[in-house]
Design a protein around this motif. Structure first.
Motif, PDB file in Angstrom:
ATOM      1  N   ARG A  11       4.168   9.651  28.697  1.00 15.62           N
ATOM      2  CA  ARG A  11       4.169   9.956  30.098  1.00 15.62           C
ATOM      3  C   ARG A  11       3.851   8.782  31.001  1.00 15.62           C
ATOM      4  N   TYR A  12       2.930   7.938  30.590  1.00 15.06           N
ATOM      5  CA  TYR A  12       2.538   6.799  31.425  1.00 15.06           C
ATOM      6  C   TYR A  12       2.883   5.496  30.728  1.00 15.06           C
TER       7      TYR A  12
ATOM      8  N   HIS B 238       7.143  10.420  36.500  1.00 13.89           N
ATOM      9  CA  HIS B 238       5.875  10.070  35.867  1.00 13.89           C
ATOM     10  C   HIS B 238       5.979   8.795  35.040  1.00 13.89           C
TER      11      HIS B 238
ATOM     12  N   LEU C 270       0.605  20.847  40.618  1.00 10.74           N
ATOM     13  CA  LEU C 270       0.698  19.763  39.650  1.00 10.74           C
ATOM     14  C   LEU C 270       1.487  20.196  38.424  1.00 10.74           C
TER      15      LEU C 270
ATOM     16  N   ASP D 219      -3.466  16.301  33.919  1.00 10.97           N
ATOM     17  CA  ASP D 219      -4.327  15.125  34.052  1.00 10.97           C
ATOM     18  C   ASP D 219      -3.908  14.241  35.226  1.00 10.97           C
ATOM     19  N   SER D 220      -3.400  14.838  36.301  1.00 12.57           N
ATOM     20  CA  SER D 220      -2.927  14.067  37.436  1.00 12.57           C
ATOM     21  C   SER D 220      -3.366  14.702  38.746  1.00 12.57           C
TER      22      SER D 220
ATOM     23  N   ASN E 234      -2.003  14.804  43.099  1.00 12.44           N
ATOM     24  CA  ASN E 234      -1.072  14.380  44.138  1.00 12.44           C
ATOM     25  C   ASN E 234      -1.877  13.863  45.319  1.00 12.44           C
TER      26      ASN E 234
ATOM     27  N   ASN F 240       2.150  11.202  42.613  1.00 16.44           N
ATOM     28  CA  ASN F 240       1.429  11.853  41.540  1.00 16.44           C
ATOM     29  C   ASN F 240       0.770  10.748  40.725  1.00 16.44           C
ATOM     30  N   LEU F 241      -0.557  10.755  40.676  1.00 16.69           N
ATOM     31  CA  LEU F 241      -1.306   9.697  40.017  1.00 16.69           C
ATOM     32  C   LEU F 241      -2.112  10.260  38.858  1.00 16.69           C
ATOM     33  N   ARG F 242      -2.197   9.506  37.804  1.00 14.25           N
ATOM     34  CA  ARG F 242      -3.044   9.919  36.690  1.00 14.25           C
ATOM     35  C   ARG F 242      -4.504   9.868  37.126  1.00 14.25           C
TER      36      ARG F 242
ATOM     37  N   SER G 199      -6.735   6.619  37.400  1.00 14.99           N
ATOM     38  CA  SER G 199      -5.894   5.424  37.438  1.00 14.99           C
ATOM     39  C   SER G 199      -6.326   4.513  38.577  1.00 14.99           C
TER      40      SER G 199
ATOM     41  N   HIS H 233      -4.306   3.232  40.779  1.00 19.27           N
ATOM     42  CA  HIS H 233      -3.349   3.386  41.869  1.00 19.27           C
ATOM     43  C   HIS H 233      -2.462   2.154  42.034  1.00 19.27           C
TER      44      HIS H 233
END
Length: 252
Positions: free
Chosen positions: A3-4, A127, A152, A156-157, A159, A182-184, A187, A189
């Motif tokens: 995913r990331y 993502h 969401l 694990d994220s 918005n 949409n950020l983990r 994270s 950023h």
């Protein structure tokens, strides 16, 4: 697909999809008779004269701005997303999505034809996408959206609204971007991905500010500098754009 995954592997995709909409309103077509398009961010912009700005400590989230007195609701043709924009701003088709992309794009322009934001929907793998790779962001403003407003897809994220000054050492471009992402959770950023509308499809809602752009209410002599982008936050135009971006929600 993880995913990331690394942003290096998706920079070209994101550059085309998330940054393709920062052209002038002249390139956009007349207002759409049906709400069948959506919008992205610009993929390129002229190199700015400002010096590269290094990341600084992340600021505290700001309060949600109050809605403008008179707004109009725009809903995408697929009926998935909607947002509020000032009644004297107009949603128009374009710019055209990247070649080979299934994405649909609309732009929001003000009364003078300046592009205030673009919305793109229908492209894959948000993502896994990155806005710049690599980039050196300085976060100037940040605010999370309620989960019930824009549900969401991934647990694990989060918005959130981001306003960042960004320097891309690969292109020498300095600019700023206001966007919903949409950020983990946890994270840094550093990579802005747009949002997820389902497990395989994404959207992007953002305003790209070129380093050479003259911003209303900001000293032209500061153009492209961190001081200019910080000063822009105090202007009515910034608050109107931020309010519009923060209004993005699941339609219905």
């Amino acid at each position: 697909m993880h995913r990331y995954r690394s942003a290096q592997s998706v920079a070209i995709l994101a550059g085309a999809l998330v940054l393709s909409g920062c052209g002038s309103a002249e390139s956009a077509s007349a207002p759409s008779a049906s709400s069948s398009q959506s919008a992205s961010s610009p993929s390129s912009s002229p190199a700015a004269t400002a010096s590269p700005t290094q990341p600084t400590e992340e600021p505290s989230p700001t309060a949600t701005p109050e809605p403008t007195a008179t707004t109009t609701t725009y809903t995408t043709a697929d009926g998935i997303l909607s947002f509020e924009h000032p009644a004297d701003w107009t949603v128009v088709d374009g710019p055209a999505p990247a070649a080979g992309s299934p994405a649909e794009v609309v732009s929001v322009v003000d009364g003078t034809g300046r592009t205030m934001a673009t919305l793109t929907t229908g492209y894959p793998g948000v993502h896994d996408a990155a806005m710049f790779s690599p980039s050196q962001p300085t976060e100037l403003d940040y605010l999370e959206l309620p989960a019930e407003q824009l549900p969401l897809v991934f647990a694990d994220s989060v918005n959130a609204f981001n306003y960042q000054l960004i320097y891309n050492p690969n292109t020498g471009v300095t600019g700023a971007v206001m966007s919903i992402n949409n950020l983990r959770v946890g994270s840094d950023h550093g990579w802005l991905r747009g949002i997820d509308t389902d497990a395989a499809t994404g959207a992007a809602f953002s305003r790209w500010i070129d380093g050479t752009e003259s911003l209303p209410g900001v000293d032209p002599g500061l153009a492209g500098s961190q001081e200019a982008y910080a000063a822009y936050m105090a202007t009515p135009e910034y608050q109107a754009v931020k309010t519009m971006l923060l209004s993005l929600r699941t339609a219905g």
